[in-house]
Motif scaffolding. Structure first.
Motif, PDB file in Angstrom:
ATOM      1  N   MET A 152       0.825  -1.209   0.000  1.00  9.93           N
ATOM      2  CA  MET A 152       0.000   0.000   0.000  1.00  9.93           C
ATOM      3  C   MET A 152       0.858   1.258   0.000  1.00  9.93           C
ATOM      4  O   MET A 152       0.470   2.285  -0.576  1.00  9.93           O
ATOM      5  N   ALA A 153       2.034   1.197   0.621  1.00  8.60           N
ATOM      6  CA  ALA A 153       2.931   2.358   0.680  1.00  8.60           C
ATOM      7  C   ALA A 153       3.330   2.832  -0.710  1.00  8.60           C
ATOM      8  O   ALA A 153       3.703   3.996  -0.892  1.00  8.60           O
ATOM      9  N   ASN A 154       3.242   1.960  -1.704  1.00  8.51           N
ATOM     10  CA  ASN A 154       3.680   2.304  -3.068  1.00  8.51           C
ATOM     11  C   ASN A 154       2.525   2.552  -4.025  1.00  8.51           C
ATOM     12  O   ASN A 154       2.755   2.938  -5.174  1.00  8.51           O
ATOM     13  N   TRP A 155       1.300   2.310  -3.596  1.00  8.85           N
ATOM     14  CA  TRP A 155       0.182   2.402  -4.530  1.00  8.85           C
ATOM     15  C   TRP A 155       0.064   3.783  -5.163  1.00  8.85           C
ATOM     16  O   TRP A 155      -0.126   3.906  -6.371  1.00  8.85           O
ATOM     17  N   HIS A 156       0.153   4.799  -4.335  1.00  5.63           N
ATOM     18  CA  HIS A 156      -0.139   6.159  -4.809  1.00  5.63           C
ATOM     19  C   HIS A 156       1.040   6.800  -5.533  1.00  5.63           C
ATOM     20  O   HIS A 156       0.860   7.424  -6.585  1.00  5.63           O
ATOM     21  N   LEU A 157       2.227   6.645  -4.979  1.00  9.58           N
ATOM     22  CA  LEU A 157       3.383   7.372  -5.510  1.00  9.58           C
ATOM     23  C   LEU A 157       4.187   6.581  -6.546  1.00  9.58           C
ATOM     24  O   LEU A 157       4.944   7.165  -7.316  1.00  9.58           O
ATOM     25  N   TYR A 158       4.033   5.268  -6.537  1.00 10.58           N
ATOM     26  CA  TYR A 158       4.818   4.429  -7.462  1.00 10.58           C
ATOM     27  C   TYR A 158       3.877   3.539  -8.262  1.00 10.58           C
ATOM     28  O   TYR A 158       3.925   2.321  -8.188  1.00 10.58           O
ATOM     29  N   GLY A 159       3.018   4.164  -9.060  1.00  7.85           N
ATOM     30  CA  GLY A 159       1.974   3.426  -9.758  1.00  7.85           C
ATOM     31  C   GLY A 159       2.194   3.235 -11.243  1.00  7.85           C
ATOM     32  O   GLY A 159       1.287   2.776 -11.951  1.00  7.85           O
ATOM     33  N   GLU A 160       3.374   3.583 -11.767  1.00 11.50           N
ATOM     34  CA  GLU A 160       3.608   3.458 -13.208  1.00 11.50           C
ATOM     35  C   GLU A 160       4.610   2.349 -13.502  1.00 11.50           C
ATOM     36  O   GLU A 160       5.626   2.225 -12.810  1.00 11.50           O
ATOM     37  N   TRP A 161       4.291   1.583 -14.542  1.00  9.92           N
ATOM     38  CA  TRP A 161       5.124   0.434 -14.919  1.00  9.92           C
ATOM     39  C   TRP A 161       5.420   0.491 -16.407  1.00  9.92           C
ATOM     40  O   TRP A 161       4.610   0.957 -17.201  1.00  9.92           O
ATOM     41  N   LYS A 162       6.592   0.022 -16.766  1.00 13.95           N
ATOM     42  CA  LYS A 162       6.966  -0.060 -18.170  1.00 13.95           C
ATOM     43  C   LYS A 162       7.764  -1.336 -18.398  1.00 13.95           C
ATOM     44  O   LYS A 162       8.814  -1.529 -17.803  1.00 13.95           O
ATOM     45  N   ASN A 163       7.194  -2.187 -19.234  1.00 16.82           N
ATOM     46  CA  ASN A 163       7.826  -3.465 -19.574  1.00 16.82           C
ATOM     47  C   ASN A 163       8.226  -4.259 -18.318  1.00 16.82           C
ATOM     48  O   ASN A 163       9.319  -4.817 -18.232  1.00 16.82           O
ATOM     49  N   GLY A 164       7.313  -4.286 -17.360  1.00 17.01           N
ATOM     50  CA  GLY A 164       7.526  -5.088 -16.170  1.00 17.01           C
ATOM     51  C   GLY A 164       8.361  -4.436 -15.086  1.00 17.01           C
ATOM     52  O   GLY A 164       8.588  -5.037 -14.030  1.00 17.01           O
ATOM     53  N   LYS A 165       8.816  -3.200 -15.293  1.00 17.65           N
ATOM     54  CA  LYS A 165       9.638  -2.497 -14.307  1.00 17.65           C
ATOM     55  C   LYS A 165       8.893  -1.274 -13.793  1.00 17.65           C
ATOM     56  O   LYS A 165       8.264  -0.549 -14.573  1.00 17.65           O
ATOM     57  N   ASN A 166       8.974  -1.050 -12.492  1.00 16.37           N
ATOM     58  CA  ASN A 166       8.346   0.135 -11.924  1.00 16.37           C
ATOM     59  C   ASN A 166       9.170   1.369 -12.271  1.00 16.37           C
ATOM     60  O   ASN A 166      10.384   1.399 -12.042  1.00 16.37           O
ATOM     61  N   ILE A 167       8.519   2.372 -12.839  1.00 16.90           N
ATOM     62  CA  ILE A 167       9.232   3.584 -13.263  1.00 16.90           C
ATOM     63  C   ILE A 167       8.794   4.803 -12.454  1.00 16.90           C
ATOM     64  O   ILE A 167       8.991   5.940 -12.867  1.00 16.90           O
ATOM     65  N   GLY A 168       8.212   4.546 -11.288  1.00 19.74           N
ATOM     66  CA  GLY A 168       7.818   5.663 -10.428  1.00 19.74           C
ATOM     67  C   GLY A 168       6.356   6.004 -10.589  1.00 19.74           C
ATOM     68  O   GLY A 168       5.491   5.145 -10.542  1.00 19.74           O
ATOM     69  N   GLY A 169       6.098   7.269 -10.801  1.00 14.45           N
ATOM     70  CA  GLY A 169       4.716   7.747 -10.887  1.00 14.45           C
ATOM     71  C   GLY A 169       4.626   9.137 -10.294  1.00 14.45           C
ATOM     72  O   GLY A 169       5.420  10.023 -10.620  1.00 14.45           O
ATOM     73  N   ARG A 170       3.713   9.331  -9.375  1.00 16.50           N
ATOM     74  CA  ARG A 170       3.519  10.655  -8.774  1.00 16.50           C
ATOM     75  C   ARG A 170       4.707  11.081  -7.914  1.00 16.50           C
ATOM     76  O   ARG A 170       4.831  12.254  -7.578  1.00 16.50           O
ATOM     77  N   ILE A 171       5.578  10.148  -7.588  1.00 14.66           N
ATOM     78  CA  ILE A 171       6.757  10.517  -6.797  1.00 14.66           C
ATOM     79  C   ILE A 171       7.607  11.543  -7.542  1.00 14.66           C
ATOM     80  O   ILE A 171       8.271  12.378  -6.917  1.00 14.66           O
ATOM     81  N   SER A 172       7.562  11.504  -8.874  1.00 20.23           N
ATOM     82  CA  SER A 172       8.327  12.487  -9.649  1.00 20.23           C
ATOM     83  C   SER A 172       7.773  13.893  -9.422  1.00 20.23           C
ATOM     84  O   SER A 172       8.528  14.869  -9.356  1.00 20.23           O
ATOM     85  N   SER A 173       6.442  14.003  -9.277  1.00 24.16           N
ATOM     86  CA  SER A 173       5.825  15.306  -8.977  1.00 24.16           C
ATOM     87  C   SER A 173       6.199  15.765  -7.569  1.00 24.16           C
ATOM     88  O   SER A 173       6.393  16.961  -7.323  1.00 24.16           O
ATOM     89  N   VAL A 174       6.289  14.803  -6.641  1.00 25.54           N
ATOM     90  CA  VAL A 174       6.689  15.134  -5.272  1.00 25.54           C
ATOM     91  C   VAL A 174       8.091  15.743  -5.273  1.00 25.54           C
ATOM     92  O   VAL A 174       8.343  16.781  -4.650  1.00 25.54           O
ATOM     93  N   TRP A 175       9.015  15.093  -5.971  1.00 26.76           N
ATOM     94  CA  TRP A 175      10.381  15.615  -6.065  1.00 26.76           C
ATOM     95  C   TRP A 175      10.404  16.959  -6.777  1.00 26.76           C
ATOM     96  O   TRP A 175      11.116  17.883  -6.361  1.00 26.76           O
ATOM     97  N   LEU A 176       9.619  17.079  -7.845  1.00 30.33           N
ATOM     98  CA  LEU A 176       9.601  18.320  -8.623  1.00 30.33           C
ATOM     99  C   LEU A 176       9.154  19.501  -7.778  1.00 30.33           C
ATOM    100  O   LEU A 176       9.852  20.514  -7.684  1.00 30.33           O
ATOM    101  N   PHE A 177       7.990  19.371  -7.131  1.00 32.79           N
ATOM    102  CA  PHE A 177       7.452  20.503  -6.386  1.00 32.79           C
ATOM    103  C   PHE A 177       8.223  20.736  -5.083  1.00 32.79           C
ATOM    104  O   PHE A 177       8.309  21.874  -4.621  1.00 32.79           O
ATOM    105  N   GLY A 178       8.763  19.668  -4.501  1.00 34.80           N
ATOM    106  CA  GLY A 178       9.622  19.856  -3.335  1.00 34.80           C
ATOM    107  C   GLY A 178      10.841  20.691  -3.687  1.00 34.80           C
ATOM    108  O   GLY A 178      11.227  21.614  -2.944  1.00 34.80           O
ATOM    109  N   THR A 179      11.436  20.394  -4.834  1.00 37.47           N
ATOM    110  CA  THR A 179      12.601  21.158  -5.298  1.00 37.47           C
ATOM    111  C   THR A 179      12.225  22.602  -5.604  1.00 37.47           C
ATOM    112  O   THR A 179      12.959  23.539  -5.256  1.00 37.47           O
ATOM    113  N   ILE A 180      11.064  22.796  -6.252  1.00 34.13           N
ATOM    114  CA  ILE A 180      10.603  24.148  -6.567  1.00 34.13           C
ATOM    115  C   ILE A 180      10.415  24.956  -5.282  1.00 34.13           C
ATOM    116  O   ILE A 180      10.822  26.117  -5.188  1.00 34.13           O
ATOM    117  N   GLY A 181       9.793  24.341  -4.269  1.00 39.48           N
ATOM    118  CA  GLY A 181       9.570  25.028  -2.996  1.00 39.48           C
ATOM    119  C   GLY A 181      10.872  25.487  -2.359  1.00 39.48           C
ATOM    120  O   GLY A 181      10.975  26.623  -1.872  1.00 39.48           O
TER     121      GLY A 181
END
Length: 794
Positions: free
Chosen positions: A264-293
């Motif tokens: 469950m810890a990964n459902w929301h932020l790590y929900g994207e997959w490509k060819n069987g590998k997890n490629i992140g997801g909303r976590i990229s937005s978390v890093w983006l806006f955290g850096t902007i802040g």
């Protein structure tokens, strides 16, 4: 001592009002951005964490490989929970088979409301630790039961007791309220769950499920589980890996289904997959806006550093006298830190007011329901930490720089800051504009990518296309009558039914074969059951053959393919060719242009439309373009009310649903745009302050030059040249950084735009124009000052 420092700091702020206002404005905006982003990050990072068993809840997922490409999905066969329980039950506390959150019609006393809910096996109540208001968590053990959320119970029964009341599900199945639970938090996977029904009821409503010839072939349900206290996630995940592979038929083993557990810890932020590998997801937005802040707050701190050090010569005599009468350097450093912390304190108070005022609009853009957590001690501790951190960061360079002055030189009047003293200030100005320009480039590219996807051809007409689900038996059994009445009303020009709306891929089927099929190829296609009038309703574009027609009885075994399907099959003359599905032959009657049904950022999936099956559970209606939309919808409401009394007429516009596919990117773009504007504003505040100070410092020089014949333009050029050079250096750094970063972002999309030269050019021209305008407000004013006033003190 501290009291004395604060008193002197307060006097200095009052003495230099312009300096103080610019710094407080910059710090408050920077802090407001940091606070808003902090609230957003808190909401994202605490997603699902309200559940008591958060760290033990998992979802059963699977990888399947089709034609060399591995797809990852949450959908499972309906027997998955039972199979895991049977063989690996000791590793779990609960294993729950579930449907999908969807809108269902619940009715009471002949009045219906649409509510979002789903079907679960009973263990879900313990797994999610439902807080029961009335009833118990055992309420789902009765096959004809229903658990209502507090809001739903209030909507149906008001202040009356809900327990024991009878509702009708989709106007056909009576269910008894056996419990009311407290609404689940909105920042959770189940935040919109307004009712829960037993899984056994779902099986009773859909008897075809138990009658399936090959139940392990179709993936249409979800499976959740809670690990036992002693169980290790990785170990159990490895154990169940082949649970499906052991059940499927021999011909389906080629898809190599690999089952695994996703926490469950990964459902929301790590929900994207490509060819069987997890490629992140909303976590990229978390890093983006955290850096902007962080960077926006840093820009505000840079303003303070720049203006403080620029005023060094004015503060030098004060420092010299203090040192001469015995002040230590540490005491001076404390003095300057007190000034910066006091400014940060004022900025924080103002930033809280700004965030409180802007939060409703911010929630709308971000799609959240956040509020200021004034009642939480953690918020105030974080506020104190922000004030201290900002005060230390903003005051560090000025405190260390100003406290280093030599009292002998200062008091002799031989102190001069010199050219090298300006280098740090210039570097900070470059950093400010570099960050601002990178944000602007990023924002423009995000909107360009959205526009690129929005302009992508969809090959059917979305405008005026409305659909509604056949949610009750009355609708399903009266399709032909409802269609005739709708057409007779003049509200629509065409009505069809289908297994799903045209803007969504509802089902992917395999088992297709055709003549000349390449060895090892796997025939998986998006499959849509439709009625004969479907093509007319969506107005697709036939490129070969013909559309479905009731004039041809053979069309009951006919299919229409899209261009991608024909290309995949490598059929040169597809019309009249036979393809087979599980051995049953179908004749290709037509080929249509690729219809965009899935994500606008991915390649079009090969699709087959069948008449066989008689359509589906979706009414698709094209509104009459010659009639007002409101009038047409009112007529349709009357038609549906006639055949489905007491039930609401719920519909969606296809074009409105299509726009929802861009929501995530649009939110990123809008938020980035707001933050980019604020960043450039803070940077310009700093430039304004620096230009004001420089104009003040060079007042007599400007007066002498004017007396000697210098024009206003030449004086403006003289005063603006240094700043313009700094902005040019910032652009030279920002352009490659922005290009590289956005190119990486675009690479995550298969259908993407390019970064054109004019995007970069417009950004550079815009940034330079804004900077020059900011500088000019002070440099022109100084250049136009009467030289008599500038030189009279001499």
């Amino acid at each position: 001592m501290i009291r004395n420092y604060l008193k002197i700091a307060w006097r200095n702020l009052l003495k230099n009002k312009t300096f103080s206002l610019i710094n407080i404005a910059g710090l408050s905006i920077g802090m407001a951005v940091a606070l808003m982003i902090g609230l957003w990050l808190r909401d994202e990072l605490t997603y699902n964490k309200n559940f008591e068993h958060y760290d033990r809840i998992v979802q059963v997922m699977q990888h399947q490989t089709f034609n060399g490409v591995t797809n990852t999905q949450t959908a499972n066969p309906w027997l998955m929970a039972e199979a895991i329980r049977e063989k690996y039950g000791s590793d779990f506390k609960h294993i729950v088979q579930a449907g999908w959150n969807d809108g269902y019609v619940l009715s009471h006393d002949g009045k219906g409301q649409t509510r979002v809910g789903t079907f679960f096996e009973p263990g879900i109540t313990e797994m999610l630790s439902l807080e029961m208001i009335t009833g118990t968590r055992d309420g789902l053990k009765d096959v004809n039961s229903i658990l209502l959320s507090e809001t739903s119970a209030q909507a149906f029964f008001g202040d009356k007791e809900a327990l024991g009341q009878i509702l009708k599900l989709n106007n056909q199945m009576p269910v008894k309220v056996t419990g009311v639970y407290k609404d689940l938090p909105e920042n959770s996977e189940f935040g919109n769950l307004q009712f829960i029904c037993p899984w056994s009821l779902f099986l009773n409503i859909n008897p075809w499920i138990r009658e399936m010839d090959n139940p392990w072939r179709s993936n249409f349900t979800q499976t959740y589980a809670q690990l036992a206290d002693h169980a290790d996630l990785a170990t159990v995940s490895a154990k169940i890996r082949n649970v499906k592979l052991e059940k499927v038929r021999e011909e389906e083993k080629a898809f190599n289904a690999q089952v695994f557990l996703w926490p469950m810890a990964n459902w929301h932020l790590y929900g994207e997959w490509k060819n069987g590998k997890n490629i992140g997801g909303r976590i990229s937005s978390v890093w983006l806006f955290g850096t902007i802040g962080i960077f926006v707050l840093l820009l505000a701190c840079i303003n303070f550093m720049n203006l403080s050090t620029a005023r060094s010569e004015k503060r030098a005599r004060e420092v010299g006298i203090r040192k001469a009468v015995g002040s230590h350097r540490t005491q001076l450093i404390m003095q300057f830190f007190c000034e910066s912390t006091l400014l940060a304190c004022f900025g924080f108070v103002l930033s809280v007011a700004l965030v409180q005022a802007a939060l409703p609009a911010f929630n709308t853009v971000a799609g959240k329901h956040m509020s200021m957590p004034f009642g939480e001690p953690v918020f105030w501790l974080a506020g104190v930490a922000i004030i201290l951190l900002t005060g230390l960061l903003a005051g560090s360079y000025p405190a260390l720089y100003l406290s280093s002055f030599q009292p002998v030189k200062v008091l002799k009047g031989t102190f001069k800051a010199g050219r090298n003293a300006a280098i740090p200030r210039k570097a900070l100005v470059v950093l400010q504009f570099t960050v601002s320009v990178v944000l602007i480039i990023g924002t423009i590219i995000v909107f360009k990518q959205i526009r690129h996807a929005q302009d992508r051809p969809v090959s059917y007409n979305r405008e005026g296309l409305v659909y509604t689900f056949m949610s009750t038996n009355e609708l399903r059994s009266h399709y032909d009558v409802i269609r005739n009445d709708a057409m007779a009303s003049g509200a629509v020009t065409e009505v069809a039914n289908a297994s799903g709306p045209p803007n969504n891929v509802q089902m992917i089927n395999n088992g297709y074969t055709w003549e000349g099929m390449a060895p090892g190829a796997q025939g998986n296609f998006a499959a849509v059951d439709v009625s004969h009038d479907y093509g007319k309703a969506v107005q697709w574009q036939v490129v070969q053959g013909r559309d479905f027609s009731k004039q041809f009885a053979s069309d009951s075994n006919g299919v229409v393919l899209n261009e991608s399907a024909v290309a995949f099959m490598q059929l040169k003359d597809p019309i009249g060719k036979t393809i087979k599905k599980d051995g049953k032959p179908y004749i290709i009657v037509g080929v249509v242009k690729d219809i965009l049904m899935g994500s606008p950022y991915t390649p079009i999936f090969r699709t087959i439309w069948h008449i066989d099956g008689g359509g589906g559970n979706v009414f698709l209606m094209r509104l009459n373009p010659d009639k007002p939309t409101a009038e047409s919808l009112k007529k349709l409401e009357a038609v549906f009310a006639k055949h489905n009394p007491g039930m609401p007429f719920m519909y969606d516009f296809v074009d409105a649903q299509y726009k929802l596919k861009f929501v995530s990117e649009q939110r990123i773009g809008q938020l980035s745009a707001y933050f980019a504007v604020l960043a450039i504003f803070i940077s310009c505040l700093g430039l304004f302050g620096m230009a004001s100070f420089m104009a003040e410092q060079r007042t007599k020089e400007i007066g002498v030059r004017k007396v000697m014949g210098a024009s206003v333009f030449s004086l403006w050029r003289l005063m603006s040249a240094d700043f313009a050079a700094l902005v040019l250096i910032a652009l030279a750094i920002a352009v490659p950084v922005g290009w590289f970063g956005m190119q990486r972002w675009l690479n995550s999309y298969e259908y993407r735009t390019d970064i054109s030269w004019w995007t970069i050019a417009l950004t550079c021209i815009g940034a330079m124009s804004i900077a020059l305008f900011t500088i000019s407000t002070q440099s022109i004013r100084a250049a136009m000052t009467d030289p008599v006033k500038s030189l009279r003190s001499e």
